[in-house]
Design an enzyme around this catalytic site. Structure first.
Site, mmCIF file in Angstrom:
data_model
loop_
_atom_site.group_PDB
_atom_site.id
_atom_site.type_symbol
_atom_site.label_atom_id
_atom_site.label_comp_id
_atom_site.label_asym_id
_atom_site.label_seq_id
_atom_site.Cartn_x
_atom_site.Cartn_y
_atom_site.Cartn_z
ATOM 1 C CG ASP A 94 -0.498 -0.236 2.559
ATOM 2 O OD1 ASP A 94 0.913 -0.220 2.567
ATOM 3 O OD2 ASP A 94 -1.003 -0.427 3.592
ATOM 4 C CE1 TYR A 96 7.703 3.582 0.489
ATOM 5 C CE2 TYR A 96 7.197 5.013 -1.352
ATOM 6 C CZ TYR A 96 7.983 4.070 -0.797
ATOM 7 O OH TYR A 96 8.890 3.430 -1.236
ATOM 8 C CG PHE A 107 8.278 -1.041 -4.204
ATOM 9 C CD1 PHE A 107 8.645 -0.933 -2.964
ATOM 10 C CD2 PHE A 107 7.711 -1.755 -4.912
ATOM 11 C CE1 PHE A 107 8.497 -2.404 -2.249
ATOM 12 C CE2 PHE A 107 7.155 -3.017 -4.425
ATOM 13 C CZ PHE A 107 7.762 -3.387 -3.153
ATOM 14 C CG HIS A 215 9.012 -6.432 1.153
ATOM 15 N ND1 HIS A 215 9.706 -5.400 1.525
ATOM 16 C CD2 HIS A 215 8.094 -6.379 0.274
ATOM 17 C CE1 HIS A 215 8.889 -4.328 1.062
ATOM 18 N NE2 HIS A 215 8.064 -4.932 0.485
#
Length: 257
Positions: A94, A96, A107, A215
């Site tokens: 989701d 920031y 990202f 990740h």
């Protein structure tokens, strides 16, 4: 967005956005306004009602003082470039939750954000080690999106300061439809899935080739993200399928907003 990642500092909070959500009246107006490509609007038509309902929910929350991120015009930004141009899918979680950071692409961060979010900084480290390209000081990944890299979060909005707060709001149905459209369209297309949450989506993307690893979060990057070479591997798979590789180099200067 890495839900374990806390910002190093916050930019001065901008005024709460009051412009309408561009999908409040459906996908037709959103496409006409340039917020969604026409072929994405067609692909997302089965969840148009869900989008309208999400807009109503967001408006109600905003009326209570909740700051919705990203800015309304950027919420559907992953769908701004045509579906027909898609070559790589990069799934995030989701946006920031720090005001002034999210730009609607997974990202990515708005050009003025410093220091960079730590997951993005790790992505840049791997980008340089994998491809040799220099990395910029900014976090704007629009140059990738413009080449057909679909930088899609699983959930497209968040409340400021509250990571994961808009999960189960209905966005999962929207991104399910997006993944189904990509799988139906087929290749040349590659999916990059970082972390267990993204990798759980792999069955929905079959038969798209998948590159999976840990990740890029600081908590997991050294457990399989670093050294995974996702960028050169994606290009090799694209070429193998008869496609054109991505130029992963980013502009060194931050794009003007």
């Amino acid at each position: 967005m890495d839900t374990h990642e806390t910002p190093l500092f916050e930019l001065p909070a901008p005024a709460i956005a009051t412009e309408p959500f561009p999908f409040a009246n459906g996908l037709g107006p959103a496409a006409a306004g340039g917020f969604v490509a026409e072929d994405w609007a067609q692909a997302l038509a089965p969840v148009e009602g869900t989008l309208v309902q999400i807009a109503r929910t967001l408006e109600a929350r905003r009326a209570t003082g909740e700051r919705i991120l990203p800015a309304p015009g950027n919420i559907l930004r992953a769908f701004k470039r045509p579906l027909a141009e898609a070559r790589v899918l990069v799934m995030g979680q989701d946006p920031y939750p720090t005001p002034g950071h999210s730009m609607g692409l997974s990202f990515a961060a708005l050009p003025q954000v410093h220091p960079l979010p730590r997951s993005l900084k790790n992505i840049y480290t791997e980008l340089h080690e994998d491809t040799g390209v220099p990395v910029p000081a900014h976090g704007d990944l629009s140059a990738w999106a413009n080449q057909g890299v679909v930088l899609l979060n699983r959930v497209l909005t968040v409340a400021a300061g509250d990571a994961g707060s808009h999960r189960k709001l209905g966005w999962e149905s929207v991104t399910d439809a997006a993944m189904a459209a990509l799988a139906a369209r087929g290749g040349p297309l590659v999916a990059i899935l970082w972390g267990k949450d993204a990798q759980a989506l792999a069955p929905a993307l079959a038969p798209i080739p998948i590159i999976a690893s840990a990740h890029p979060s600081p908590l997991s990057a050294r457990r399989g993200f670093f050294g995974s070479k996702p960028f050169t591997r994606a290009n090799a798979l694209l070429v193998e399928a008869g496609g054109t590789p991505i130029d992963w180099a980013l502009p060194m200067a931050a794009p003007r907003s």
